[in-house]
Design a protein around this motif. Sequence first.
Motif, PDB file in Angstrom:
ATOM      1  N   ILE A 129      -5.605   6.066   0.036  1.00 13.42           N
ATOM      2  CA  ILE A 129      -4.520   5.106   0.009  1.00 13.42           C
ATOM      3  C   ILE A 129      -3.310   5.598   0.485  1.00 13.42           C
ATOM      4  N   HIS A 139       2.829  -7.950  -0.294  1.00  7.36           N
ATOM      5  CA  HIS A 139       4.099  -7.441   0.244  1.00  7.36           C
ATOM      6  C   HIS A 139       5.277  -8.162  -0.354  1.00  7.36           C
ATOM      7  N   VAL A 185     -10.957  -6.861   2.671  1.00  6.55           N
ATOM      8  CA  VAL A 185     -10.873  -6.008   1.532  1.00  6.55           C
ATOM      9  C   VAL A 185     -10.977  -4.458   1.785  1.00  6.55           C
ATOM     10  N   LEU A 186     -10.630  -3.811   0.866  1.00  3.96           N
ATOM     11  CA  LEU A 186     -10.597  -2.243   1.099  1.00  3.96           C
ATOM     12  C   LEU A 186     -11.533  -1.524  -0.138  1.00  3.96           C
ATOM     13  N   LEU A 223      -4.500   2.705  -9.100  1.00  5.11           N
ATOM     14  CA  LEU A 223      -5.582   2.253  -8.473  1.00  5.11           C
ATOM     15  C   LEU A 223      -6.835   2.921  -8.495  1.00  5.11           C
ATOM     16  N   GLN A 224      -6.502   4.348  -8.458  1.00  9.24           N
ATOM     17  CA  GLN A 224      -7.597   5.419  -8.582  1.00  9.24           C
ATOM     18  C   GLN A 224      -8.355   5.130  -9.771  1.00  9.24           C
ATOM     19  N   ILE A 268       0.737  -1.326   0.095  1.00  5.34           N
ATOM     20  CA  ILE A 268       0.035  -0.124   0.083  1.00  5.34           C
ATOM     21  C   ILE A 268       0.951   1.164  -0.019  1.00  5.34           C
ATOM     22  N   ARG A 315      12.320  25.303   0.607  1.00  5.44           N
ATOM     23  CA  ARG A 315      12.350  25.970  -0.541  1.00  5.44           C
ATOM     24  C   ARG A 315      12.289  27.400  -0.330  1.00  5.44           C
ATOM     25  N   GLU A 347       3.762  11.189  -6.049  1.00  2.00           N
ATOM     26  CA  GLU A 347       3.378  12.488  -5.601  1.00  2.00           C
ATOM     27  C   GLU A 347       4.803  13.293  -4.983  1.00  2.00           C
ATOM     28  N   ILE A 348       5.403  12.375  -3.881  1.00  2.00           N
ATOM     29  CA  ILE A 348       6.633  12.805  -3.536  1.00  2.00           C
ATOM     30  C   ILE A 348       7.681  13.409  -4.483  1.00  2.00           C
ATOM     31  N   ARG A 357       7.323  15.496  -6.959  1.00  2.00           N
ATOM     32  CA  ARG A 357       6.899  16.908  -7.158  1.00  2.00           C
ATOM     33  C   ARG A 357       6.878  17.317  -6.052  1.00  2.00           C
ATOM     34  N   SER A 358       6.651  16.908  -4.851  1.00  2.00           N
ATOM     35  CA  SER A 358       6.442  18.008  -3.643  1.00  2.00           C
ATOM     36  C   SER A 358       7.828  18.116  -2.811  1.00  2.00           C
ATOM     37  N   LEU A 417      10.875   1.284   0.949  1.00  2.00           N
ATOM     38  CA  LEU A 417      10.421   2.395   1.710  1.00  2.00           C
ATOM     39  C   LEU A 417      11.535   3.429   1.899  1.00  2.00           C
ATOM     40  N   ALA A 442      -1.446   2.579   6.513  1.00  2.00           N
ATOM     41  CA  ALA A 442      -0.732   1.359   5.941  1.00  2.00           C
ATOM     42  C   ALA A 442      -0.517   0.354   7.079  1.00  2.00           C
ATOM     43  N   GLN A 466       2.600   5.045  -2.205  1.00  2.00           N
ATOM     44  CA  GLN A 466       2.335   5.772  -3.173  1.00  2.00           C
ATOM     45  C   GLN A 466       2.187   5.386  -4.789  1.00  2.00           C
ATOM     46  N   VAL A 477     -11.852  -4.256  -5.576  1.00  2.00           N
ATOM     47  CA  VAL A 477     -11.204  -4.606  -4.008  1.00  2.00           C
ATOM     48  C   VAL A 477      -9.677  -5.104  -4.288  1.00  2.00           C
ATOM     49  N   LEU A 478      -9.191  -4.650  -3.215  1.00  2.00           N
ATOM     50  CA  LEU A 478      -7.647  -4.810  -2.941  1.00  2.00           C
ATOM     51  C   LEU A 478      -7.059  -5.806  -2.278  1.00  2.00           C
ATOM     52  N   PHE A 485       9.210  20.888   3.261  1.00  2.00           N
ATOM     53  CA  PHE A 485       9.908  20.920   2.116  1.00  2.00           C
ATOM     54  C   PHE A 485       9.534  22.323   1.478  1.00  2.00           C
ATOM     55  N   GLU A 497       5.847   6.520   8.147  1.00  2.00           N
ATOM     56  CA  GLU A 497       7.197   6.120   7.836  1.00  2.00           C
ATOM     57  C   GLU A 497       7.870   7.372   7.406  1.00  2.00           C
ATOM     58  N   ALA A 516      -0.965   4.201  -6.085  1.00  2.00           N
ATOM     59  CA  ALA A 516      -2.198   4.983  -5.739  1.00  2.00           C
ATOM     60  C   ALA A 516      -2.989   5.486  -7.040  1.00  2.00           C
ATOM     61  N   MET A 529       1.379  15.886   0.444  1.00  2.00           N
ATOM     62  CA  MET A 529       2.410  16.792   0.707  1.00  2.00           C
ATOM     63  C   MET A 529       2.148  18.192  -0.039  1.00  2.00           C
ATOM     64  N   GLU A 530       1.795  18.118  -1.173  1.00  2.00           N
ATOM     65  CA  GLU A 530       1.665  19.441  -1.678  1.00  2.00           C
ATOM     66  C   GLU A 530       0.477  20.449  -1.237  1.00  2.00           C
TER      67      GLU A 530
END
Lengths: 367, 367
Positions: free
Chosen positions: B99, A127, B122-123, A107-108, A99, B290, A308-309, A311-312, A252, B104, A101, A122-123, B286, B308, A104, B253-254
């Motif tokens: 997600i 691991h 299930v999620l 899946l979306q 689960i 910046r 996402e991380i 860009r951020s 990670l 997690a 970054q 469903v997910l 961040f 994490e 996501a 984060m953004e």
Amino acid sequence: MNSMLRQRRRRKPQKGGIEDTVASKPNGVPVLRMEDVARLAGVSVMTVSRALRTPPAVAASTLAKVRAALEETGYLPNLVASGLASSRTQVVAAVIPLISQPFAPTLQSMSDVLRRASYQFVLGVSHYDPLQEEALVRAFLSRRVDGIALFAGGHTPQTIAMLEQAAVPLVEMWAESATEFIVDAVCVPQRQGAQDVVRHLLARGRRRIGFIGGSTRHNIRAQARISGYLDGLAEAGLPHDPAACEEATHFLMEGGAAALARLLERRPQLDAICVASDILAAGVVFEAHRRGLSVPRDLAVAGFDDAEIARSMYPALTTIDMRAEEMGTRAAEMLLERASQSIRVDLAAMPSRMHDLGYTLIVREST
Amino acid sequence: MNSMLRQRRRRKPQKGGIEDTVASKPNGVPVLRMEDVARLAGVSVMTVSRALRTPPAVAASTLAKVRAALEETGYLPNLVASGLASSRTQVVAAVIPLISQPFAPTLQSMSDVLRRASYQFVLGVSHYDPLQEEALVRAFLSRRVDGIALFAGGHTPQTIAMLEQAAVPLVEMWAESATEFIVDAVCVPQRQGAQDVVRHLLARGRRRIGFIGGSTRHNIRAQARISGYLDGLAEAGLPHDPAACEEATHFLMEGGAAALARLLERRPQLDAICVASDILAAGVVFEAHRRGLSVPRDLAVAGFDDAEIARSMYPALTTIDMRAEEMGTRAAEMLLERASQSIRVDLAAMPSRMHDLGYTLIVREST
DNA sequence: CGGCATCAGGTTAGCGCTATCACCAAAAGC
DNA sequence: GCTTTTGGTGATAGCGCTAACCTGATGCCG
């Protein structure tokens, strides 16, 4: 008016039992059945079933009556029974390794496409363990899902055998090359992408370029990426230094940080690192800062996935956009196509498809 | 030996049809049924069913025969049919808002506990949208899951009504206070935790402390956290400056970065920020970098959740450990307890429970 | 005005399991 | 020696829904 709905028989006694028609809870809670709605609407059960379809398959006047009864009772159709009767569960499952970054957005978009087709998504999380993946696939097949998306590499022979026998619509994500049993695949030329990253680093004047990836044993994606890295070096006539490559123990940030630490111990002179994932790359950047190295001045860092991380964070990461969203959309579409056909058409009749999405190098501050 | 198993009738023709017993695919693919295994093992269907239970409920010699037939055929039980017949699906569902990171570990531990009890987990993802949550709850209830864990706040009245009517085992995660309809809840004193963060920042000599949180409209957790922040200020006799508080538009984060930008425009003199989540806090750090601000020298930043990224990033984040793993374990246990009882015992017979897990302030480099 | 499509809705028979009881040995009690 | 207990297995009837068929009412044509 609710009490009259509760009229429900318990399992009929086998011999000479007394007919009890008392409204009560045989066990647990009484849940409404279609029959209750039908009685209230003054129609047959089948008509309610038809009214519930999309699009509704009854006359407008009937539909109105049924809708009213539906509303009044708050009836929730039993999709377990429906699934058994129709042998279609309207569920698509995905097996993801983790689960986090990079998955996501994919899946979306899958979920969006599937929901629009009134499928549920469903997910299950494996691991990166092929045995857990096998257990998940077994569970999903036992629940007779209408399709499966496999995100991780590394399938056991048993997994493959089950999937073949079940002949369920299947799509492999991030496939590098189509495995024979896979029905469909969505892929991106990762190897080429990694090579482009190396070219970019070379163009920036870097020559001592290291590599940090995931374990190549279980992860096909990791293999493709390191191959691309090697291609890039070879193309520039640079030698491959195995000591400049390191495997992260897990996907990670901590894994990336630890890998950089090990790498710099062996090769402190590296001036760039090509990293197989943005999450790992973030860890690499943090570890560099922790050691007083400036990114990109002392060490250029490039990631993979455009999570996402990337860009951020500061400095923002140079990375490869893998079309994560589009990948989800395409995968879902392929699954739906098969799912809608699999009733009448033999799956083998529709050949395996491989959909290549391309990629884009995104240059940011970290290089 | 496989061909003899395929003997299967299609839906019996209603009148005067020809009895066709040819082994073929009526539609789709022929899937093995328990009957096929039973025939091969030379026992009845019921015996196979009993052999498949955990623990097996047949004699050892019979079990061996059935196991052999199971192996030979590669039979996968149809859990849809099983669910209908037994009215227990052995599935527990979770509705998460997103997600990502902070959930997690909780999901992981829930999944572990449930798997051990041979439940599947299930999620569904609601994106902090109460209407999507409602749709997910409806879908899960229609599939007759044996339990639901709700991670996000903000339930619509319809959601609540459905859950009440279905009387399904239910647990609310990160509950701040037990809503009446909720059956069980796992909670942490978030308000108090946020207050502790402020105390810590005050102890470090900071006086101009800002706050960045999620939208308080849909998110109960966000409300509790800002309340704790205000408690902390009040305790120290500091005034509440509404302009020193900002809402992030989304939990990435953004969102944190953008919120800090807005905040500093109004209050450039802030020397500390209390942030309602580690992900947002990472974005805040961040953005500070910046802008050339050093963390923690110019700006101290504290997060929430102990995700994490909090340990991995540089500088590592001061945060509140919310016992994410333990929360998942307890929630799963509570669900299982209800699920195993709900057959015979009325749910109302077991009163609502609220399990408080406590928290720990973890001081790291960012303050 | 009969004949034949067409359509809405009802009737029937399962989908593949499990709950429940019936049954039959073998072990145990009086 | 006969009833009672067991413990193992088989036969049967659903679980709540839908596919496939069937009927009856309507419309439309020649």
